[in-house]
Write a protein that holds these residues in place. Structure first.
Motif, PDB file in Angstrom:
ATOM      1  N   ILE A 107      15.518  24.743   6.859  1.00  8.80           N
ATOM      2  CA  ILE A 107      14.593  23.921   6.839  1.00  8.80           C
ATOM      3  C   ILE A 107      14.871  22.416   6.308  1.00  8.80           C
ATOM      4  N   ASP A 108      15.970  22.610   5.301  1.00  6.59           N
ATOM      5  CA  ASP A 108      16.248  21.215   4.500  1.00  6.59           C
ATOM      6  C   ASP A 108      17.540  20.539   5.124  1.00  6.59           C
ATOM      7  N   VAL A 109      17.939  21.118   6.086  1.00  4.18           N
ATOM      8  CA  VAL A 109      19.385  20.372   6.757  1.00  4.18           C
ATOM      9  C   VAL A 109      19.157  19.030   7.169  1.00  4.18           C
ATOM     10  N   GLU A 110      18.041  18.755   7.809  1.00  3.64           N
ATOM     11  CA  GLU A 110      17.808  17.536   8.443  1.00  3.64           C
ATOM     12  C   GLU A 110      17.364  16.458   7.393  1.00  3.64           C
ATOM     13  N   GLU A 111      16.758  16.990   6.145  1.00  2.20           N
ATOM     14  CA  GLU A 111      16.680  16.087   5.007  1.00  2.20           C
ATOM     15  C   GLU A 111      17.887  15.715   4.205  1.00  2.20           C
ATOM     16  N   GLU A 112      18.774  16.729   4.068  1.00  2.16           N
ATOM     17  CA  GLU A 112      20.027  16.561   3.435  1.00  2.16           C
ATOM     18  C   GLU A 112      21.005  15.576   4.183  1.00  2.16           C
ATOM     19  N   GLU A 113      20.839  15.454   5.422  1.00  5.71           N
ATOM     20  CA  GLU A 113      21.663  14.636   6.171  1.00  5.71           C
ATOM     21  C   GLU A 113      21.256  13.283   6.341  1.00  5.71           C
ATOM     22  N   GLU A 114      20.098  13.113   6.069  1.00  2.00           N
ATOM     23  CA  GLU A 114      19.376  11.674   6.191  1.00  2.00           C
ATOM     24  C   GLU A 114      18.992  11.132   4.662  1.00  2.00           C
ATOM     25  N   ALA A 115      19.704  10.043   4.485  1.00  2.00           N
ATOM     26  CA  ALA A 115      19.924   9.457   2.854  1.00  2.00           C
ATOM     27  C   ALA A 115      18.202   8.798   2.933  1.00  2.00           C
ATOM     28  N   ILE A 116      17.840   8.822   1.650  1.00  2.00           N
ATOM     29  CA  ILE A 116      16.292   8.442   1.471  1.00  2.00           C
ATOM     30  C   ILE A 116      16.566   6.738   1.315  1.00  2.00           C
ATOM     31  N   ASN A 117      15.668   6.192   1.890  1.00  2.00           N
ATOM     32  CA  ASN A 117      15.609   4.735   1.859  1.00  2.00           C
ATOM     33  C   ASN A 117      14.524   4.225   0.942  1.00  2.00           C
ATOM     34  N   TRP A 118      14.858   3.811  -0.496  1.00  2.00           N
ATOM     35  CA  TRP A 118      13.874   3.804  -1.282  1.00  2.00           C
ATOM     36  C   TRP A 118      12.735   2.786  -1.028  1.00  2.00           C
ATOM     37  N   GLU A 119      13.010   1.774  -0.100  1.00  2.00           N
ATOM     38  CA  GLU A 119      12.061   0.850   0.285  1.00  2.00           C
ATOM     39  C   GLU A 119      10.725   1.428   1.113  1.00  2.00           C
ATOM     40  N   GLU A 120      11.260   2.569   1.524  1.00  2.00           N
ATOM     41  CA  GLU A 120       9.828   3.247   2.402  1.00  2.00           C
ATOM     42  C   GLU A 120       9.143   3.992   1.390  1.00  2.00           C
ATOM     43  N   TYR A 121       9.458   4.181   0.054  1.00  2.00           N
ATOM     44  CA  TYR A 121       8.682   4.649  -0.846  1.00  2.00           C
ATOM     45  C   TYR A 121       8.224   3.833  -1.855  1.00  2.00           C
ATOM     46  N   PHE A 122       8.418   2.479  -1.818  1.00  2.00           N
ATOM     47  CA  PHE A 122       7.688   1.319  -2.471  1.00  2.00           C
ATOM     48  C   PHE A 122       6.657   0.672  -1.678  1.00  2.00           C
ATOM     49  N   LYS A 123       5.461   0.963  -1.966  1.00  2.00           N
ATOM     50  CA  LYS A 123       4.299   0.461  -1.331  1.00  2.00           C
ATOM     51  C   LYS A 123       3.084   0.066  -2.367  1.00  2.00           C
ATOM     52  N   VAL A 124       2.386  -0.966  -1.866  1.00  2.00           N
ATOM     53  CA  VAL A 124       1.157  -1.232  -2.646  1.00  2.00           C
ATOM     54  C   VAL A 124       0.035  -0.840  -1.712  1.00  2.00           C
ATOM     55  N   ILE A 125      -0.781   0.093  -2.752  1.00  2.00           N
ATOM     56  CA  ILE A 125      -1.915   0.883  -1.845  1.00  2.00           C
ATOM     57  C   ILE A 125      -3.476   0.012  -2.588  1.00  2.00           C
ATOM     58  N   ASN A 126      -3.927  -0.499  -1.478  1.00  3.82           N
ATOM     59  CA  ASN A 126      -5.437  -0.937  -1.745  1.00  3.82           C
ATOM     60  C   ASN A 126      -6.291   0.125  -1.583  1.00  3.82           C
ATOM     61  N   PRO A 127      -7.459   0.028  -2.191  1.00  8.23           N
ATOM     62  CA  PRO A 127      -8.403   1.015  -1.949  1.00  8.23           C
ATOM     63  C   PRO A 127      -8.901   1.185  -0.272  1.00  8.23           C
ATOM     64  N   SER A 128      -8.738   0.161   0.315  1.00  2.65           N
ATOM     65  CA  SER A 128      -9.198   0.534   1.840  1.00  2.65           C
ATOM     66  C   SER A 128      -7.941   1.242   2.665  1.00  2.65           C
ATOM     67  N   GLU A 129      -6.845   1.150   2.018  1.00  2.00           N
ATOM     68  CA  GLU A 129      -5.654   1.910   2.476  1.00  2.00           C
ATOM     69  C   GLU A 129      -5.493   3.542   2.049  1.00  2.00           C
ATOM     70  N   GLN A 130      -6.233   3.623   1.001  1.00  3.04           N
ATOM     71  CA  GLN A 130      -5.824   5.111   0.156  1.00  3.04           C
ATOM     72  C   GLN A 130      -6.871   6.019   0.847  1.00  3.04           C
ATOM     73  N   PRO A 131      -6.304   7.313   1.182  1.00  2.96           N
ATOM     74  CA  PRO A 131      -7.270   8.255   1.918  1.00  2.96           C
ATOM     75  C   PRO A 131      -8.261   8.725   0.973  1.00  2.96           C
ATOM     76  N   PRO A 132      -9.305   8.844   1.501  1.00  2.00           N
ATOM     77  CA  PRO A 132     -10.679   9.297   0.767  1.00  2.00           C
ATOM     78  C   PRO A 132     -10.847  10.697   0.514  1.00  2.00           C
ATOM     79  N   CYS A 133     -10.008  11.074  -0.605  1.00  2.00           N
ATOM     80  CA  CYS A 133     -10.147  12.713  -1.021  1.00  2.00           C
ATOM     81  C   CYS A 133     -11.330  12.817  -1.782  1.00  2.00           C
TER      82      CYS A 133
END
Length: 679
Positions: free
Chosen positions: A121-147
């Protein structure tokens, strides 16, 4: 059999299709897609080998189907979604499977089936390096899922009709039904948290003798009782939980999901270290009296009175514990934006393996930091403009030096908090005056753009997050700059006023944030709020009779002491480390109260207007990783409570001198540095 040291077999999807059809389609009403069937076939071959038709294999497929339906992932089982479900199942079995791991031989190491499945299951994630920029986001209330919290399933769910939700967001926050749901949601969520607290568990007895022993010793479990169940039990002791408020006769009442009851607070002792205001959910302990009600109550009120001996807040829960109990949901939707998850998927999950990787990665990024300028950044104040010139000049030189030394000590983002004008942008009867006011307000950001144009390294490398204040449009046009008419959350500064600043900065580097606003940085959730919370708590804090008696006793004791005894007492307290400054105590009370209440606005609607459709944005359950307050009426502080680090950033410009206040945050080790810049 599963767990035996047998080699896996290679199955074809056609082999597993009849069994999958019988379990998924006929029994559970699900349809499995081709990519999901291929993945499931490979996993079953690895996990169960020649027993792939056996009972354990079918039980495994049953568990997959049940989890898929519980998480409401839809009627079609696809590959990416199935991969997430398999990883959840595998996490539970890896610990036990690792105990049976085979050892190396001359022909190589034969791993057990749990490890094989995990690797598959993990082989694809192990091979692909994480790009930290993809996990740096500013989330406004209009973009936050309404849970919203489902009190029946004890889980959060995503509102299905997003178009309807967006239309409702534009309505005024005076809808009675929404307001009722606001407090209901808070009640059930806090009650669910209390149900997991070991101090509020139901009593369990193994024998009649243990019951008699408990009754004679008086050790009754701290079980919370519903208000409706105290009626008719005159003189009994209970623990109640509910909303603290006042009735039409100005008497204090407690209200839960079943009824309300009048409170007698004349002999109440409060749990120290918290504020107590109407609109908060509290736990009260005391004795019920059927005949002790106030004469102010109406004749049809038969609820009696509850004489409170102790009052306290529902204790907060650590972020990791809450996240685990609620299924590790992704409340910010950041992982859904990055992954290949279907747009209409209703449950957002955070993969545990990915979370560990993000945590490990952020610890290595030592040079990453955020800069948070103090609030009330008046761009029409020449002193503040001079201070900003000095600040950006210093930052420009620091960036150049870091580039030369290859340290890359460049801030990821600079948070600037309003109000951005000394005076509120208000409407007038004259159209010419309206245009003039708007042009003046726009010129403030033009001034900021002029300053930043002299510092190309700052503008090219840093994101700018602008968060509004009470003087900023369009809310200021009807609130007139007053906090009483401001409602939460507050929308950002309109883009029409920052057009020149937007042209100066690279695309995507100017972010118009709401109040509050959240930042997702790898595994951390950073919440930023601007509000005068301390003043609100102090003005509305309930003064109990026992507090006044204690103050009188302290005053008498101080007056009875001579100067020498008083000085010795102060020296003794200070030297022993027992004396805590009053401002530190107040900061701890503020933090504990907000985090225990699980919301950014624990008040009644007459103290703060809240758009009930955005209630999920004000919720802090689970707790954020970091909370940043911008309270200009209180000093800077840093307090950690239940693993959540909370800081306050005071006014940008000190009123007494030319000193600029700001804070640097290093997320790699959650470290804050309070800075002062004289100019």
């Amino acid at each position: 059999m599963e767990g035996a040291n047998t080699l896996p077999i290679k199955l074809q999807p056609s082999n597993l299709r009849p069994i999958a059809y019988r379990i998924f389609s006929k029994k559970h009403g699900l349809n499995i897609k081709t990519d999901a069937l291929a993945l499931l076939t490979e996993v079953v071959g690895y996990k169960f080998s020649f027993e792939w038709k056996g009972a354990k294999s079918q039980q495994f497929l049953e568990e997959v189907a049940k989890i898929w339906k519980i998480e409401d992932r839809g009627l079609f089982i696809d590959g990416p979604g199935l991969k997430q479900v398999l990883k959840e199942l595998n996490t539970k079995s890896v610990a036990s499977a690792s105990a049976h791991r085979s050892h190396s031989t001359e022909s190589g190491e034969i791993t057990d089936k749990a490890t094989r499945m995990d690797t598959l299951i993990d082989v694809e994630e192990e091979e692909e390096a994480i790009n930290w920029e993809e996990y740096f986001k500013v989330i406004n209330p209009s973009e936050q899922p309404p849970c919203t919290f489902d009190r029946h399933r004890k889980q959060f769910k995503l509102q299905a009709d997003s178009k309807k939700h967006k239309n409702l967001l534009e309505s005024l926050p005076n809808n009675l039904q929404n307001t009722i749901e606001l407090f209901n949601n808070r009640y059930y969520l806090l009650f669910d948290r209390l149900s997991r607290n070991e101090n509020f568990q139901k009593a369990s007895f193994s024998s009649i003798s243990s019951i008699n022993k408990s009754l004679t010793s008086g050790n009754i479990a701290n079980e919370i009782t519903l208000i409706k169940n105290v009626l008719g039990r005159d003189g009994s002791k209970f623990i109640l939980f509910g909303l603290l408020g006042k009735d039409a006769k100005d008497s204090y009442i407690l209200e839960d999901c079943t009824d309300y009851i009048e409170l007698n607070l004349s002999q109440t002792y409060k749990t120290e270290g918290s504020f107590y205001c109407p609109g908060m959910f509290v736990i009260v302990e005391g004795i019920y009296s059927a005949s002790g009600r106030s004469s102010n109550q109406s004749n049809n009120y038969i609820g009696g009175c509850f004489h409170v001996s102790n009052i306290g807040h529902p204790p907060a829960e650590r972020r990791d514990v809450s996240s685990e109990n609620y299924g590790n949901l992704d409340f910010l939707g950041i992982h859904k934006q990055i992954g290949n998850t279907a747009v209409n998927e209703k449950v957002l999950k955070i993969n545990k393996t990915l979370r560990r990787k993000l945590t490990s990665l952020e610890k290595t990024l030592l040079h990453h930091k955020f800069i948070l300028l103090g609030s009330e950044c008046y761009l029409d104040d020449f002193k503040i403009l001079d201070g900003l010139k000095k600040f950006f000049h210093k930052l420009e030189n620091d960036i150049i030096e870091s580039q030369e030394s290859e340290e890359k000590n460049t801030p990821l983002a600079i948070v600037m908090t309003g109000s951005f004008s000394c005076r509120a942008l208000t409407t007038t009867n004259s159209l010419v005056s309206n245009i003039s006011n708007s042009e003046n307000y726009k010129s403030h950001f033009d001034n900021l753009a002029n300053i930043l144009s002299n510092y190309p390294n700052v503008t090219s490398t840093c994101k700018f997050i602008l968060m509004p204040g009470k003087n900023d449009p369009w809310q200021s046009s009807y609130a007139l700059g007053g906090s009483a008419m401001n409602y939460f959350p507050q929308k950002p500064v309109p883009r029409v006023f920052v057009s020149r600043l937007e042209r100066l900065l690279p695309k995507g580097n100017l972010i118009l944030g709401w109040n509050p606003v959240r930042i997702n940085y790898l595994s951390q959730e950073i919440l930023i709020l601007k509000d005068d919370l301390m003043n609100k708590f102090k003005r509305n804090d309930i003064i109990f009779s026992n507090d006044l008696e204690a103050e009188k006793e302290n005053l008498k004791r101080e007056l009875s002491q001579d100067n020498k005894e008083r000085i010795n007492s102060i020296v003794r307290d200070g030297g022993g480390g027992e004396h805590i400054p009053t401002k530190i105590k107040q900061a701890r009370k503020l933090v504990k109260t907000v985090l225990d209440q699980g919301t950014l606005q624990p008040f009644l609607k007459d103290l703060k207007l809240v758009n009930a459709e955005y209630d999920y944005v004000l919720r802090i359950e689970p707790l954020p990783s970091v909370m940043i307050f911008n309270d200009v009426n209180f000093d800077n502080f840093e307090v950690t409570y239940n693993g959540c680090k909370v800081v306050n950033v005071t006014r940008l410009l000190s009123p007494s001198n030319r000193k600029l206040n700001y804070v640097e945050y290093y997320p790699s080790n959650k470290r804050f540095e309070f800075k002062e810049l004289y100019f």
